[in-house]
Design a protein around this motif. Structure first.
Motif, PDB file in Angstrom:
ATOM      1  N   GLY A   1       0.892  -1.204  -0.045  1.00 12.96           N
ATOM      2  CA  GLY A   1      -0.012  -0.061   0.040  1.00 12.96           C
ATOM      3  C   GLY A   1       0.703   1.385   0.156  1.00 12.96           C
ATOM      4  N   ALA A   2       2.086   1.311  -0.748  1.00 17.40           N
ATOM      5  CA  ALA A   2       3.017   2.065  -0.717  1.00 17.40           C
ATOM      6  C   ALA A   2       3.332   2.662  -2.270  1.00 17.40           C
ATOM      7  CB  ALA A   2       4.345   1.860   0.146  1.00 17.40           C
ATOM      8  N   THR A   3       3.896   3.911  -2.398  1.00 17.63           N
ATOM      9  CA  THR A   3       4.307   3.951  -3.691  1.00 17.63           C
ATOM     10  C   THR A   3       5.685   3.663  -4.066  1.00 17.63           C
ATOM     11  OG1 THR A   3       5.660   5.988  -3.087  1.00 17.63           O
ATOM     12  CG2 THR A   3       3.308   6.372  -3.428  1.00 17.63           C
ATOM     13  N   PRO A   4       6.069   3.340  -5.117  1.00 19.68           N
ATOM     14  CA  PRO A   4       7.329   2.639  -5.404  1.00 19.68           C
ATOM     15  C   PRO A   4       8.539   3.503  -5.211  1.00 19.68           C
ATOM     16  CG  PRO A   4       6.031   2.734  -7.491  1.00 19.68           C
ATOM     17  CD  PRO A   4       4.959   3.405  -6.526  1.00 19.68           C
ATOM     18  N   ASN A   5       8.269   5.061  -4.904  1.00 20.06           N
ATOM     19  CA  ASN A   5       9.399   5.767  -4.213  1.00 20.06           C
ATOM     20  C   ASN A   5       9.608   5.422  -2.956  1.00 20.06           C
ATOM     21  OD1 ASN A   5      10.085   7.168  -6.495  1.00 20.06           O
ATOM     22  ND2 ASN A   5       8.689   8.673  -6.218  1.00 20.06           N
ATOM     23  N   GLN A   6       8.521   5.094  -2.135  1.00 17.66           N
ATOM     24  CA  GLN A   6       8.610   4.911  -0.692  1.00 17.66           C
ATOM     25  C   GLN A   6       9.372   3.572  -0.401  1.00 17.66           C
ATOM     26  OE1 GLN A   6       4.450   5.433   0.021  1.00 17.66           O
ATOM     27  NE2 GLN A   6       4.767   7.564   0.769  1.00 17.66           N
ATOM     28  N   VAL A   7       9.081   2.711  -1.534  1.00 20.33           N
ATOM     29  CA  VAL A   7       9.586   1.320  -1.148  1.00 20.33           C
ATOM     30  C   VAL A   7      11.050   1.315  -1.381  1.00 20.33           C
ATOM     31  CG1 VAL A   7       9.452  -1.118  -2.066  1.00 20.33           C
ATOM     32  CG2 VAL A   7       7.489   0.133  -1.801  1.00 20.33           C
ATOM     33  N   VAL A   8      11.317   2.103  -2.594  1.00 21.95           N
ATOM     34  CA  VAL A   8      13.165   2.050  -2.833  1.00 21.95           C
ATOM     35  C   VAL A   8      13.634   2.784  -1.767  1.00 21.95           C
ATOM     36  CG1 VAL A   8      14.626   3.316  -4.256  1.00 21.95           C
ATOM     37  CG2 VAL A   8      12.663   2.394  -5.317  1.00 21.95           C
TER      38      VAL A   8
ATOM     39  N   ALA B   1       8.516   7.558   3.960  1.00 21.93           N
ATOM     40  CA  ALA B   1       9.324   6.187   3.985  1.00 21.93           C
ATOM     41  C   ALA B   1       9.910   5.454   5.043  1.00 21.93           C
ATOM     42  CB  ALA B   1      10.296   6.556   2.703  1.00 21.93           C
ATOM     43  N   PRO B   2      10.323   6.112   5.934  1.00 17.46           N
ATOM     44  CA  PRO B   2      10.895   5.422   7.156  1.00 17.46           C
ATOM     45  C   PRO B   2      10.159   4.856   7.969  1.00 17.46           C
ATOM     46  CG  PRO B   2      12.004   7.827   6.803  1.00 17.46           C
ATOM     47  CD  PRO B   2      10.769   7.762   5.855  1.00 17.46           C
ATOM     48  N   GLU B   3       8.763   5.173   7.786  1.00 16.18           N
ATOM     49  CA  GLU B   3       8.006   4.604   8.519  1.00 16.18           C
ATOM     50  C   GLU B   3       7.251   3.462   8.030  1.00 16.18           C
ATOM     51  OE1 GLU B   3       7.447   5.693  11.573  1.00 16.18           O
ATOM     52  OE2 GLU B   3       8.787   7.155  11.099  1.00 16.18           O
ATOM     53  N   LEU B   4       7.714   2.835   6.725  1.00 13.10           N
ATOM     54  CA  LEU B   4       7.251   1.790   5.960  1.00 13.10           C
ATOM     55  C   LEU B   4       8.289   0.526   6.319  1.00 13.10           C
ATOM     56  CD1 LEU B   4       5.749   0.353   3.760  1.00 13.10           C
ATOM     57  CD2 LEU B   4       7.273   1.232   2.020  1.00 13.10           C
ATOM     58  N   ALA B   5       7.610  -0.371   7.056  1.00 11.32           N
ATOM     59  CA  ALA B   5       8.354  -1.655   7.589  1.00 11.32           C
ATOM     60  C   ALA B   5       8.114  -2.557   6.507  1.00 11.32           C
ATOM     61  CB  ALA B   5       7.877  -1.855   9.071  1.00 11.32           C
ATOM     62  N   LEU B   6       9.045  -2.949   5.809  1.00 16.44           N
ATOM     63  CA  LEU B   6       9.202  -4.192   4.907  1.00 16.44           C
ATOM     64  C   LEU B   6       9.173  -5.493   5.562  1.00 16.44           C
ATOM     65  CD1 LEU B   6      11.095  -2.379   1.887  1.00 16.44           C
ATOM     66  CD2 LEU B   6       8.728  -2.769   2.124  1.00 16.44           C
ATOM     67  N   SER B   7       8.507  -6.492   5.202  1.00 12.36           N
ATOM     68  CA  SER B   7       8.740  -7.748   5.700  1.00 12.36           C
ATOM     69  C   SER B   7      10.018  -8.547   5.481  1.00 12.36           C
ATOM     70  CB  SER B   7       7.417  -8.517   5.531  1.00 12.36           C
ATOM     71  OG  SER B   7       7.474  -9.119   4.294  1.00 12.36           O
ATOM     72  N   PRO B   8      10.614  -9.553   6.151  1.00 19.68           N
ATOM     73  CA  PRO B   8      11.569 -10.035   5.640  1.00 19.68           C
ATOM     74  C   PRO B   8      11.322 -10.636   4.256  1.00 19.68           C
ATOM     75  CG  PRO B   8      11.239 -10.581   7.839  1.00 19.68           C
ATOM     76  CD  PRO B   8      10.210  -9.764   7.599  1.00 19.68           C
ATOM     77  N   GLU B   9      10.137 -11.243   4.057  1.00 20.90           N
ATOM     78  CA  GLU B   9       9.961 -11.779   2.756  1.00 20.90           C
ATOM     79  C   GLU B   9       9.937 -10.795   1.588  1.00 20.90           C
ATOM     80  OE1 GLU B   9       8.629 -14.178   5.978  1.00 20.90           O
ATOM     81  OE2 GLU B   9       7.993 -12.170   5.383  1.00 20.90           O
ATOM     82  N   GLN B  10       9.354  -9.349   1.708  1.00 18.81           N
ATOM     83  CA  GLN B  10       9.433  -8.714   0.944  1.00 18.81           C
ATOM     84  C   GLN B  10      10.753  -7.896   0.743  1.00 18.81           C
ATOM     85  OE1 GLN B  10       6.712  -5.828   3.199  1.00 18.81           O
ATOM     86  NE2 GLN B  10       4.960  -6.164   1.724  1.00 18.81           N
TER      87      GLN B  10
END
Length: 320
Positions: A261-268, A297-306
């Protein structure tokens, strides 16, 4: 905003560094000040500039960014809250300097940056590019002098290869001089194709990551969003990135961004912050809307799988 260690320096800096390259030039003063105020309101304290910014913009001589930052800090009275980075090495007409980082150039550039910023100390001072003509010992000693005089707190390098960093590490250690605590390189999620050349800009590959990890060097990632190419239809990827590996990684990025549920920029940016070793993105924006997107972006916690899905996409390690 979250903070992160600046390598082994003992300093903690904001997780996102605000790049001020075009402040006071392409970004006019009122808009630049709006962006600086918004970054500070979000808790950001780490700002990156250089004496050469932005000499290539018509009508500019370099120093415009530093001068604007100096006016902003004076008006806001906030210098003590900030962690300021500037640089020496690329041509700087405002200082009367050509490319290089010999002792004379470093002394002139450092004094010029201090004067334009209106401060008596630069928190992080980079050699902006690898000058192969000037002796390395001369450069390191010239960085050590303002450090001992209290004019710079920490030293960094930019656009430099691992073996040159290692040479600097041993030379400075042997002489008891200020060492580089971090390195700023071109670094994004998609990777340059094999044989791609960005000279004099340096890029990050797997060997570089291994070296930074082993030495405890902080990595600062400049151009992390490739000028908006991840999300803007009017911005194309640089030709150095075009190829099957990039296609695969862009597909993985799009899928994980949808799932998060994020933008590509935030994920990068989140991927850079949460990778091993982590990198501190140097972000840039020309509107408040763009900046607000990045500040989340710093608040977006990606899972280990992601994280694994992003990192393993493609079929080759990154290359210079």
């Amino acid at each position: 905003m979250k903070t992160t260690p600046l390598g082994a320096s003992g300093a903690a800096v904001s997780a996102l560094c605000l790049g001020a390259m075009y402040f006071g030039s392409k970004n006019p003063e009122d808009r630049s000040i709006e962006l600086l105020d918004r970054y500070r309101e979000a808790g950001g304290r780490f700002i990156d500039t250089a004496n050469a910014y932005a000499r290539w913009v018509p009508g500019c001589r370099g120093g415009e960014s530093e001068l604007l930052l100096g006016r902003w800090m004076k008006a806001r009275g906030n210098r003590s809250e900030l962690f300021l980075a500037s640089k020496v090495g690329f041509p700087s007409p405002v200082d009367g300097l050509e490319f290089g980082a010999n002792a004379r150039q470093i002394e002139i550039a450092c004094e010029g940056s201090l004067r334009r910023l209106g401060t008596d100390v630069i928190d992080l001072y980079y050699v902006h590019a690898d000058d192969r003509v000037s002796p390395l010992e001369e450069r390191l000693e010239a960085f050590d002098r303002p450090a001992k005089a209290g004019k710079i707190r920490f030293a960094g390098a930019s656009n430099i290869m691992e073996w040159r960093l290692e040479e600097a590490h041993w030379t400075a250690g042997r002489r008891g001089w200020q060492e580089y605590c971090c390195v700023q390189q071109r670094y994004s999620y998609v990777r340059p194709q094999a044989g791609a050349i960005y000279d004099p800009h340096g890029t990050v590959d797997e060997e570089f990551l291994d070296y930074a990890r082993s030495r405890g060097l902080a990595i600062l990632a400049y151009s992390p969003l490739l000028g908006g190419a991840y999300t803007r239809s009017d911005r194309e990827l640089p030709e150095q990135y075009l190829g099957p590996d990039t296609d695969t990684r862009l597909a993985a990025l799009a899928e994980i961004a949808r799932g998060a549920g994020a933008t590509p920029n935030q994920v990068v940016l989140a991927w850079l912050l949460q990778s091993d070793p982590p990198a501190i993105p140097v972000i840039a924006a020309s509107t408040l809307e763009q900046l607000d997107e990045l500040l989340a972006a710093p608040e977006l916690a990606l899972s280990p799988e992601q994280l694994e899905g992003l990192s393993s996409a493609g079929n080759r390690p990154a290359t210079h």
